[in-house]
Scaffold this active site. Sequence first.
Site, short mmCIF file in Angstrom:
data_model
loop_
_atom_site.label_atom_id
_atom_site.label_comp_id
_atom_site.label_asym_id
_atom_site.label_seq_id
_atom_site.Cartn_x
_atom_site.Cartn_y
_atom_site.Cartn_z
N ASP A 175 0.84 0.06 6.89
CA ASP A 175 2.15 0.23 6.23
C ASP A 175 2.82 1.50 6.76
O ASP A 175 3.26 2.36 6.00
CB ASP A 175 1.95 0.30 4.71
CG ASP A 175 3.27 0.14 3.94
OD1 ASP A 175 4.26 -0.32 4.54
OD2 ASP A 175 3.31 0.48 2.74
N LEU A 176 2.90 1.59 8.07
CA LEU A 176 3.50 2.78 8.69
C LEU A 176 5.02 2.67 8.63
O LEU A 176 5.67 2.24 9.57
CB LEU A 176 3.02 2.93 10.14
CG LEU A 176 3.41 4.24 10.82
CD1 LEU A 176 2.79 5.43 10.12
CD2 LEU A 176 3.00 4.23 12.29
#
Length: 232
Positions: free
Chosen positions: A153-154
């Site tokens: 979930d960058l």
Amino acid sequence: MLIVNPAYPSITENMLVPGYWGELARPVSVGGRGGAWFVTTEFGDMVLREYRRGGMAARISAKSYLYTGWHETRSYKEFSVLEALFRKGLPVPEPVAARAVRHGIVYQADILLRRIIGAVPWPEATNMADEGLWFDIGKTIRRFHDAGLNHVDLNCDNILIGNGRVYLIDFDKCDIRGSEPSGVTEWKLKNLARLRRSLFKRMGGVDIEALWRPLMEGYHGVSRQGAMQSQG
Ligand SMILES: Nc1ncnc2c1ncn2[C@@H]1O[C@H](COP(=O)(O)OP(=O)(O)O)[C@@H](O)[C@H]1O
Ligand SMILES: [Mg+2]
């Protein structure tokens, strides 16, 4: 289940219950989906996060996950990832404690982290559009990739800026793979593509195409001086 960082021996389970802190817990308003609080404790400033689902799944059950073993819980896994990264000296919040409470076939979970004082999500940073910052962010992401971290979930709200430094946060569902320092493999490209998409959503008015270049130069280890010369 309760795991406590040995550096914080007086942490007890009730400290992972948001209600325990009363006025000392303030909701984190910027970024995320709620379920995070800044907490002032005798051990310092902390962030308490409750695991919550997003999207459609949240309508069925916002906080419950299917129990398949303590070591499979979201909190245990994130604590372990953070502990490994923190020990390697990577810029992440220090994990303080993690908890999971089982109710039959499901569980709920929370994690307590050290707050990075003075740090704000990248889109809120006053220098958010500085080339040098984008370069440093690229460099930082590369350090994490070299350590094998697959950050699933960058997005730009999971990159904090403060004290002249870049931090990564929010390691829910992330995993550490064998380190592959040189190869830019598929999962790394996926991380970067996710970040790029989030920038277009969150940073209106910023020339993302132009700034993506210094970020990539940082990522690929191009020297900053060289990067500036090539533009002049
Ligand atoms: N250790 C920390 N120090 C300072 N701020 C934090 C820290 N951890 C989280 N935050 C703040 O809380 C927000 C939400 O936390 P995050 O871990 O990203 O959870 P989620 O996105 O699942 O809600 C972040 O965008 C950031 O603003
Ligand atoms: Mg987040």
